[in-house]
Write a protein that holds these residues in place. Structure first.
Motif, PDB file in Angstrom:
ATOM      1  N   GLU A   1       0.844  -1.189   0.000  1.00  0.00           N
ATOM      2  CA  GLU A   1       0.000   0.000   0.000  1.00  0.00           C
ATOM      3  C   GLU A   1       0.882   1.242   0.000  1.00  0.00           C
ATOM      4  O   GLU A   1       1.883   1.300   0.721  1.00  0.00           O
ATOM      5  CB  GLU A   1      -0.922   0.015   1.212  1.00  0.00           C
ATOM      6  N   ILE A   2       0.500   2.244  -0.785  1.00  0.00           N
ATOM      7  CA  ILE A   2       1.237   3.498  -0.830  1.00  0.00           C
ATOM      8  C   ILE A   2       0.412   4.575  -0.135  1.00  0.00           C
ATOM      9  O   ILE A   2      -0.745   4.808  -0.481  1.00  0.00           O
ATOM     10  CB  ILE A   2       1.546   3.913  -2.280  1.00  0.00           C
ATOM     11  N   PHE A   3       1.026   5.189   0.860  1.00  0.00           N
ATOM     12  CA  PHE A   3       0.395   6.277   1.600  1.00  0.00           C
ATOM     13  C   PHE A   3       1.135   7.573   1.316  1.00  0.00           C
ATOM     14  O   PHE A   3       2.353   7.579   1.137  1.00  0.00           O
ATOM     15  CB  PHE A   3       0.415   6.000   3.107  1.00  0.00           C
ATOM     16  N   GLU A   4       0.382   8.673   1.325  1.00  0.00           N
ATOM     17  CA  GLU A   4       0.969  10.002   1.206  1.00  0.00           C
ATOM     18  C   GLU A   4       0.799  10.735   2.526  1.00  0.00           C
ATOM     19  O   GLU A   4      -0.285  10.707   3.125  1.00  0.00           O
ATOM     20  CB  GLU A   4       0.296  10.807   0.097  1.00  0.00           C
ATOM     21  N   TYR A   5       1.889  11.386   2.971  1.00  0.00           N
ATOM     22  CA  TYR A   5       1.784  12.241   4.155  1.00  0.00           C
ATOM     23  C   TYR A   5       1.490  13.664   3.700  1.00  0.00           C
ATOM     24  O   TYR A   5       2.187  14.215   2.839  1.00  0.00           O
ATOM     25  CB  TYR A   5       3.074  12.231   4.975  1.00  0.00           C
ATOM     26  N   ILE A   6       0.437  14.256   4.256  1.00  0.00           N
ATOM     27  CA  ILE A   6       0.026  15.612   3.905  1.00  0.00           C
ATOM     28  C   ILE A   6       0.356  16.524   5.084  1.00  0.00           C
ATOM     29  O   ILE A   6      -0.364  16.544   6.090  1.00  0.00           O
ATOM     30  CB  ILE A   6      -1.471  15.650   3.562  1.00  0.00           C
ATOM     31  N   PRO A   7       1.462  17.274   5.022  1.00  0.00           N
ATOM     32  CA  PRO A   7       1.936  18.040   6.185  1.00  0.00           C
ATOM     33  C   PRO A   7       0.931  19.051   6.720  1.00  0.00           C
ATOM     34  O   PRO A   7       0.769  19.171   7.934  1.00  0.00           O
ATOM     35  CB  PRO A   7       3.204  18.726   5.655  1.00  0.00           C
ATOM     36  N   ASN A   8       0.252  19.797   5.836  1.00  0.00           N
ATOM     37  CA  ASN A   8      -0.621  20.853   6.348  1.00  0.00           C
ATOM     38  C   ASN A   8      -1.880  20.309   7.010  1.00  0.00           C
ATOM     39  O   ASN A   8      -2.574  21.026   7.738  1.00  0.00           O
ATOM     40  CB  ASN A   8      -0.995  21.846   5.240  1.00  0.00           C
ATOM     41  N   LYS A   9      -2.160  19.027   6.795  1.00  0.00           N
ATOM     42  CA  LYS A   9      -3.281  18.379   7.484  1.00  0.00           C
ATOM     43  C   LYS A   9      -2.806  17.379   8.531  1.00  0.00           C
ATOM     44  O   LYS A   9      -3.618  16.835   9.287  1.00  0.00           O
ATOM     45  CB  LYS A   9      -4.188  17.671   6.469  1.00  0.00           C
ATOM     46  N   ASP A  10      -1.495  17.140   8.562  1.00  0.00           N
ATOM     47  CA  ASP A  10      -0.883  16.158   9.471  1.00  0.00           C
ATOM     48  C   ASP A  10      -1.660  14.845   9.436  1.00  0.00           C
ATOM     49  O   ASP A  10      -2.175  14.358  10.440  1.00  0.00           O
ATOM     50  CB  ASP A  10      -0.817  16.702  10.905  1.00  0.00           C
ATOM     51  N   THR A  11      -1.696  14.261   8.261  1.00  0.00           N
ATOM     52  CA  THR A  11      -2.435  13.006   8.104  1.00  0.00           C
ATOM     53  C   THR A  11      -1.774  12.148   7.034  1.00  0.00           C
ATOM     54  O   THR A  11      -1.113  12.660   6.126  1.00  0.00           O
ATOM     55  CB  THR A  11      -3.908  13.298   7.721  1.00  0.00           C
ATOM     56  N   TRP A  12      -1.952  10.826   7.172  1.00  0.00           N
ATOM     57  CA  TRP A  12      -1.521   9.867   6.165  1.00  0.00           C
ATOM     58  C   TRP A  12      -2.740   9.430   5.367  1.00  0.00           C
ATOM     59  O   TRP A  12      -3.750   9.029   5.936  1.00  0.00           O
ATOM     60  CB  TRP A  12      -0.869   8.652   6.814  1.00  0.00           C
ATOM     61  N   GLN A  13      -2.630   9.493   4.065  1.00  0.00           N
ATOM     62  CA  GLN A  13      -3.761   9.179   3.197  1.00  0.00           C
ATOM     63  C   GLN A  13      -3.403   8.021   2.274  1.00  0.00           C
ATOM     64  O   GLN A  13      -2.382   8.058   1.585  1.00  0.00           O
ATOM     65  CB  GLN A  13      -4.130  10.408   2.367  1.00  0.00           C
ATOM     66  N   LEU A  14      -4.237   6.972   2.274  1.00  0.00           N
ATOM     67  CA  LEU A  14      -4.016   5.847   1.375  1.00  0.00           C
ATOM     68  C   LEU A  14      -4.196   6.310  -0.063  1.00  0.00           C
ATOM     69  O   LEU A  14      -5.235   6.841  -0.441  1.00  0.00           O
ATOM     70  CB  LEU A  14      -4.986   4.709   1.686  1.00  0.00           C
ATOM     71  N   LEU A  15      -3.166   6.079  -0.869  1.00  0.00           N
ATOM     72  CA  LEU A  15      -3.187   6.549  -2.250  1.00  0.00           C
ATOM     73  C   LEU A  15      -3.587   5.437  -3.218  1.00  0.00           C
ATOM     74  O   LEU A  15      -4.444   5.615  -4.077  1.00  0.00           O
ATOM     75  CB  LEU A  15      -1.804   7.099  -2.627  1.00  0.00           C
ATOM     76  N   THR A  16      -2.958   4.279  -3.057  1.00  0.00           N
ATOM     77  CA  THR A  16      -3.222   3.181  -3.978  1.00  0.00           C
ATOM     78  C   THR A  16      -2.699   1.886  -3.379  1.00  0.00           C
ATOM     79  O   THR A  16      -1.924   1.895  -2.418  1.00  0.00           O
ATOM     80  CB  THR A  16      -2.572   3.437  -5.351  1.00  0.00           C
TER      81      THR A  16
END
Length: 470
Positions: free
Chosen positions: A340-355
């Motif tokens: 699984e590839i996750f993206e870290y979004i700094p301005n939201k301080d969250t990890w989001q599943l990408l694909t």
């Protein structure tokens, strides 16, 4: 413009916290009008910050006319300010975006332009940034051109002014560098001193030369290693068969040839991923006392302090991590056979599943970013580490593509790949290989001397002082 010095008493408060103001502002560019939140514009554009500090009558107007911009450039800026990642696929898009970034001093737009510099647009970016005085983009585009100068020299000399050519040629290109996995020295005694070195590949002589020695307390064994703004960071690691965690972290400045001890993470860790982004380091996952962790810490370089940020969705050790178009990505494994590839979004301080990628008896072990593509390098079936297979995930289309053929680790360990321009550099003890990335193919460009160390190795790019420039 007429000046009015009667600034409202609460103006500075609203300016310092523009999100608290929901006032709308109409911005007119040519025959196009934009109705936007004033706070969003003030927060992100130095032009509007200066305007609303000036006390001029425009501070109180509900409509402002901007005569020196194109509507498309302002529309691109607004998309960036809303957190979008617009595609600039025409020359006009790029020119108008640079014009807007320079005139309104939109820092997020400038960062976005820097993040999307590539071999197709770098000359246009460089020339246009010079025209409009957008100096940060001007410098970054020039560096990109310098790193690929053997490919661009004829076109550069044919299309750019002598002043622009001279500036590119005055810069130092990136150099491929590496450090092996070495433990900290016990009781300040030099252990295997000859191998406790950071080396760089001299293109002229096709040899690995010593750049510097590791500090006595430093360990690169299962440590976090990364480069940000041409500073090398080595964080944590272990020493000894019992994997005793090293409570020491360092940075190396190539311009001064000096090491500095920095603060260590609050949670000591090893076998973790370290990456740098926008003035911060991120220590991602790892182990402590042989227990896998999901915690993530962020290091503020300016303040020399660490703080916890959003945890990984689950524990991860030695996770594959990369950046692409200014975004941070990691690979996590989930049995069975799922990457699984996750993206870290700094301005939201969250990890989001990408694909998600599912391949029989195989997991992603390394990931590199080139343009808007993520290349996932994985072991072959039945954990055959002598066969590397590769998949490409395009961030724009959201589509997966399998690259043809396979890549043999006996020729070049792709698990240590780094990207420079359109090239990917890999190495092992036998040889160093440079691949040229062309869409869904990696073509071998040249073969150089292998790295003269056994075991695990970290690779990275540095801009060395001129006396060590290759």
């Amino acid at each position: 413009m007429e000046v009015n010095y009667d600034v409202p008493v609460d103006f500075e408060r609203r300016l310092s916290n523009p999100a608290s103001s929901s006032a709308k502002l109409t911005v007119v560019i040519g025959d196009t009008s934009f109705l936007e939140e004033k706070g969003l514009l003030v927060q992100s554009c130095e032009y509007f910050q200066a305007l609303y500090r000036s006390g001029m009558k425009e501070c109180y107007q509900e409509k402002i006319h901007l005569e020196c911009l194109q509507a498309r450039g302002f529309l691109i800026a607004l998309a960036i300010l809303r957190g979008e990642q617009p595609i600039l696929d025409t020359s006009d898009d790029i020119v108008e975006a640079i014009e807007c970034a320079a005139f309104l001093q939109v820092s997020p737009l400038t960062k976005h332009l820097i993040n999307i510099i590539d071999s197709d647009n770098c000359l246009l970016m460089y020339h246009t940034a010079a025209t409009y005085g957008l100096m940060e983009l001007y410098h970054k585009a020039a560096q990109f051109i310098r790193d690929m100068y053997s490919d661009f020299e004829l076109e550069v000399r044919r299309t750019l002014s002598p002043e622009l050519v001279s500036y590119v040629e005055s810069l130092t290109p990136c150099t491929f560098a590496a450090v092996g996995a070495h433990v900290a020295c016990a009781d300040n005694k030099t252990v295997h001193a000859a191998s406790r070195t950071i080396c760089y590949l001299d293109d002229n002589s096709d040899s690995w030369d010593i750049l510097t020695d590791l500090p006595l307390e430093a360990s690169s064994s299962l440590a976090g290693v990364t480069v940000l703004d041409n500073i090398l960071y080595i964080v944590g690691g272990v020493h000894g068969a019992d994997k005793e965690v090293v409570d020491a972290s360092f940075c190396f400045d190539v311009t001064t040839n000096s090491w500095t001890k920095i603060a260590s993470p609050n949670q000591l860790r090893y076998n973790f991923s370290l990456t740098g982004h926008d003035g911060r380091l991120y220590a991602i996952g790892g182990e402590c006392d042989r227990v896998a962790m999901s915690s993530v810490e962020s290091y503020n370089i300016e303040k020399n302090t660490w703080g916890f940020v959003a945890h990984l969705p689950r524990p991860g050790t030695g996770v594959a991590c990369t950046k692409a178009i200014g975004r941070i990505f990691v690979c996590l494994w989930r049995p069975m056979e799922t990457t699984e590839i996750f993206e870290y979004i700094p301005n939201k301080d969250t990890w989001q599943l990408l694909t998600t990628l599912i391949r029989k008896q195989s997991y992603g072990h390394c990931m590199v970013g080139h343009r808007d593509n993520l290349y996932i390098i994985r072991n072959g079936p039945s954990a055959d580490f002598l066969r590397c297979l590769m998949e490409c995930y395009n961030l724009t289309t959201g589509q997966w593509t399998s690259l043809p053929g396979h890549y043999a680790n006996s020729k070049g360990s792709l698990f240590t790949a780094v990207v420079s321009g359109d090239s990917v550099l890999t190495l092992n003890r036998s040889m160093t290989l440079e691949y040229v990335v062309d869409g869904n193919t990696w073509k071998t460009r040249r073969q150089m001397k292998g790295f003269p160390r056994s075991g695990s190795v970290w690779t990275f790019l540095l801009r060395l002082p001129s006396k060590k420039t290759v």
